[in-house]
Structures are given as structure tokens and as C-alpha cells.
Design a protein around this motif. Structure first.
Motif, mmCIF file in Angstrom:
data_model
loop_
_atom_site.group_PDB
_atom_site.id
_atom_site.type_symbol
_atom_site.label_atom_id
_atom_site.label_comp_id
_atom_site.label_asym_id
_atom_site.label_seq_id
_atom_site.Cartn_x
_atom_site.Cartn_y
_atom_site.Cartn_z
ATOM 1 N N ALA A 1 49.449 42.395 43.410
ATOM 2 C CA ALA A 1 48.956 43.500 42.583
ATOM 3 C C ALA A 1 49.840 43.690 41.357
ATOM 4 C CB ALA A 1 48.910 44.784 43.410
ATOM 5 N N ASN A 2 51.150 43.551 41.540
ATOM 6 C CA ASN A 2 52.065 43.720 40.418
ATOM 7 C C ASN A 2 51.852 42.648 39.359
ATOM 8 O OD1 ASN A 2 54.482 45.128 39.275
ATOM 9 N ND2 ASN A 2 55.382 43.089 39.502
ATOM 10 N N GLY A 3 51.582 41.416 39.789
ATOM 11 C CA GLY A 3 51.326 40.340 38.839
ATOM 12 C C GLY A 3 50.082 40.597 38.009
ATOM 13 N N HIS A 4 49.012 41.029 38.656
ATOM 14 C CA HIS A 4 47.786 41.352 37.921
ATOM 15 C C HIS A 4 48.010 42.524 36.962
ATOM 16 C CE1 HIS A 4 44.887 38.634 39.816
ATOM 17 N NE2 HIS A 4 45.499 38.858 40.964
ATOM 18 N N ARG B 1 45.213 42.827 22.397
ATOM 19 C CA ARG B 1 43.898 43.398 22.066
ATOM 20 C C ARG B 1 42.749 42.699 22.802
ATOM 21 N NH1 ARG B 1 43.909 46.750 17.683
ATOM 22 N NH2 ARG B 1 41.758 46.214 17.152
ATOM 23 N N ARG B 2 43.050 42.070 23.910
ATOM 24 C CA ARG B 2 42.012 41.465 24.751
ATOM 25 C C ARG B 2 41.651 42.496 25.833
ATOM 26 N NH1 ARG B 2 44.839 35.750 25.924
ATOM 27 N NH2 ARG B 2 43.133 35.542 27.445
ATOM 28 N N PHE B 3 40.985 43.534 25.414
ATOM 29 C CA PHE B 3 40.862 44.736 26.228
ATOM 30 C C PHE B 3 39.999 44.540 27.472
ATOM 31 C CE2 PHE B 3 41.593 46.488 21.861
ATOM 32 C CZ PHE B 3 42.896 46.893 22.087
ATOM 33 N N ASP B 4 38.890 43.833 27.346
ATOM 34 C CA ASP B 4 38.030 43.633 28.514
ATOM 35 C C ASP B 4 38.776 42.881 29.615
ATOM 36 O OD1 ASP B 4 35.981 44.938 27.235
ATOM 37 O OD2 ASP B 4 34.893 43.122 26.663
ATOM 38 N N GLU B 5 39.491 41.835 29.226
ATOM 39 C CA GLU B 5 40.273 41.069 30.204
ATOM 40 C C GLU B 5 41.399 41.906 30.788
ATOM 41 O OE1 GLU B 5 40.959 36.781 28.792
ATOM 42 O OE2 GLU B 5 40.364 37.852 26.965
ATOM 43 N N SER C 1 43.668 44.848 35.454
ATOM 44 C CA SER C 1 44.175 46.130 35.967
ATOM 45 C C SER C 1 43.338 46.621 37.140
ATOM 46 C CB SER C 1 44.186 47.173 34.844
ATOM 47 O OG SER C 1 45.005 46.756 33.766
ATOM 48 N N HIS C 2 42.020 46.438 37.054
ATOM 49 C CA HIS C 2 41.143 46.801 38.170
ATOM 50 C C HIS C 2 41.466 45.966 39.408
ATOM 51 C CE1 HIS C 2 38.299 49.886 37.073
ATOM 52 N NE2 HIS C 2 38.065 49.328 35.909
ATOM 53 N N THR C 3 41.726 44.679 39.203
ATOM 54 C CA THR C 3 42.076 43.817 40.331
ATOM 55 C C THR C 3 43.342 44.309 41.010
ATOM 56 O OG1 THR C 3 41.030 41.885 39.303
ATOM 57 C CG2 THR C 3 42.678 41.463 41.013
ATOM 58 N N ALA C 4 44.327 44.703 40.217
ATOM 59 C CA ALA C 4 45.573 45.225 40.777
ATOM 60 C C ALA C 4 45.314 46.441 41.653
ATOM 61 C CB ALA C 4 46.545 45.581 39.650
ATOM 62 N N VAL C 5 44.477 47.357 41.165
ATOM 63 C CA VAL C 5 44.167 48.570 41.926
ATOM 64 C C VAL C 5 43.390 48.236 43.198
ATOM 65 C CG1 VAL C 5 42.800 50.700 41.880
ATOM 66 C CG2 VAL C 5 44.300 50.128 39.961
ATOM 67 N N GLN C 6 42.474 47.283 43.110
ATOM 68 C CA GLN C 6 41.712 46.892 44.299
ATOM 69 C C GLN C 6 42.624 46.307 45.375
ATOM 70 O OE1 GLN C 6 38.858 44.237 42.561
ATOM 71 N NE2 GLN C 6 37.621 45.898 41.676
ATOM 72 N N LEU C 7 43.675 45.617 44.952
ATOM 73 C CA LEU C 7 44.611 45.019 45.901
ATOM 74 C C LEU C 7 45.512 46.059 46.565
ATOM 75 C CD1 LEU C 7 45.560 41.852 43.818
ATOM 76 C CD2 LEU C 7 44.470 41.838 46.082
ATOM 77 N N ASP C 8 45.778 47.158 45.839
ATOM 78 C CA ASP C 8 46.659 48.203 46.386
ATOM 79 C C ASP C 8 46.160 49.558 45.872
ATOM 80 O OD1 ASP C 8 48.675 49.680 47.479
ATOM 81 O OD2 ASP C 8 50.315 48.482 46.662
#
Length: 255
Positions: free
Chosen positions: A57-60, A71-75, A80-87
Motif C-alpha cells: 500500500a505504501n508503494g502505491h 500532473r498525471r492526475f488520473d493515474e 492512491s485508490h489502490t493503496a486505500v483498497q489494500l489498507d
């Protein structure tokens, strides 16, 4: 500069000692982005680290922050969503998501994500801080000021909260209130970049660039996010903005 050099040495040593340690690549990736603005190499480190540890999660989270700064905001928001889903119960990850959603200028999503943070931890000043800014951009002036004042009540020792309230007043046209707060910038130890943004949003563009360039001379690593920050819009429209970014990149490469 000395702690930065130690961080570089530690990251390189970690990778040398254990080439399969994902955290070493995450650390070097963050340093390459924030200290050197070598974003392509930073991305390589993050992708390599995540290949080794896709469940980090920290890596994501860190990768999302780097993508935001480019400025690659969508990515950025996806990582960030993946990080939250993991923890999902780690407030720090949710605050990082909240910040990156703000930088992507999705104001309604900022309010929604902020409320989720507060459900986990009601006294999270950063949630009120970002929700307050989003409310300003939405034109909800009352909630905007109330939320930023709430952030100060919860965390009065963080200078960003005070400068944020001044910026909000400037943004919605409360010049007297903004300047009254700005008068305390030195004693409250506001970062120079934040003083710059308040001046710029008051229409003092020359003063904004003066403080911004002073911040660049003083601590360029503290400006890693500035190219993406919505608060810099008044300066972004000025011809001097491009010169500033070129100087920022040059200073990072030579540092």
C-alpha cells in the motif's frame, strides 16, 4: 542537504544489500522525483518495486504522489485508490488519496473522500483542510472558511493550516482578512511557497514570484508539488511561470 545525502546513500545501500527489497526502490523513486525531478527514472523504480511487492500500500501511495507531481492526475488517483483498497483503515493513505483527488480538481470527490476520512478519525485536521479548499473552489464560501478554521482548531501548530485559511480568504475576495492573517506569517513560520500563493491570489503577482523564487533558493525540495498545485493558477498564467519551472528543474538536476 546533509540528511538528503544520507537518504540517497541509505536507499542505494538498501538496494545493493537486497536487490529484491521493494522498499529500497520506493525510497529511491521518491528521492529521484522530489529531490532531482528525474521522473522517468523515478517511475522505473516504483514499477520495479511494485513488481516485487504488488501488495505494498505504501508503494502505491508514493507512486501516486509522484504521478501527481507530474500532473498525471488520473493515474495518480488510481494508484492512491489502490493503496486505500489494500489498507482501507490506514488514515495516512486516505489523506494521501484526498490530497491527490484535490490536485485532480474533482471537488465533489474531495468532499466525499474527506467525509470518509472523518468517519475513521473525526479529528483529522488534514481532512478539514482539503475539504475546505474544495468548498472554496465550489463557491461554498461559508463552509470553506469554517472547515479551514476547524483544521486550525484541531492542529494549530501546523503553519500550512494558517496559510491555507489566508489563501481561502484571498481566493473568495476577503482581502482584509487574508492580509490580517498574512501579517503573522513570519511568527507562525509559514513556508515561503505558501506566502507566495497567498500574495498571488490577492493579485500581488510580483510579490508572489518574489517569494516563490526565494523559496526556490532556500529549499527547492519543498517545491516538488508546485507545478501541479491549483493554488498556483494566478502565477501559472504569467510568462514568468515557465522561467521559474525551468529554473526549478535546473536547480534540481544540479543539486
Amino acid at each position: 542537504e546533509e540528511p538528503l545525502a544520507e537518504a540517497w546513500e541509505a536507499a542505494e545501500k538498501a538496494i545493493a544489500l537486497d536487490p529484491d527489497l521493494a522498499r529500497g526502490y520506493f525510497a529511491r523513486g521518491a528521492l529521484r522525483a522530489r529531490a532531482k525531478r528525474r521522473f522517468a527514472e523515478s517511475e522505473e523504480d516504483f514499477l520495479h518495486g511494485l513488481a516485487l511487492s504488488p501488495g505494498s500500500a505504501n508503494g502505491h501511495m508514493q507512486f501516486g504522489d509522484m504521478l501527481r507531481d507530474t500532473r498525471r492526475f488520473d493515474e495518480s488517483v488510481r494508484q492512491s485508490h489502490t493503496a486505500v483498497q489494500l489498507d482501507p483503515k490506514m488514515v495516512r493513505l486516505r489523506v494521501a488519496l484526498l490530497q491527490n483527488v484535490y490536485f485532480s480538481r474533482d471537488w465533489d470527490a474531495v468532499i466525499e473522500e474527506g467525509q470518509q476520512v472523518l468517519e475513521l478519525e473525526p479529528d483529522t485536521a488534514e481532512a478539514w483542510y482539503w475539504m475546505g479548499f474544495a468548498s472554496c473552489w465550489k463557491g461554498d464560501e461559508g463552509p470553506c472558511i469554517e472547515m479551514l478554521e476547524k483544521a486550525i482548531d484541531l492542529d494549530p501548530d501546523t503553519p500550512y493550516n494558517h496559510s491555507g485559511l489566508a489563501y481561502a480568504h484571498a481566493m473568495i475576495g476577503n482581502e482584509a482578512e487574508a492580509r490580517a492573517l498574512l501579517a503573522h506569517a513570519e511568527e507562525q513560520q509559514w513556508p515561503l511557497v505558501e506566502i507566495s500563493l497567498v500574495h498571488a491570489n490577492l493579485g500581488d503577482i510580483d510579490e508572489g514570484f518574489r517569494y516563490l523564487n526565494q523559496a526556490l533558493d532556500d529549499r527547492p525540495t519543498g517545491l516538488h508539488y508546485i507545478a501541479a498545485d491549483p493554488a498556483a493558477d494566478p502565477m501559472r498564467r504569467d510568462p514568468r511561470w515557465r522561467d521559474f519551472l525551468e529554473r526549478l528543474n535546473s536547480k534540481a538536476e544540479s543539486g
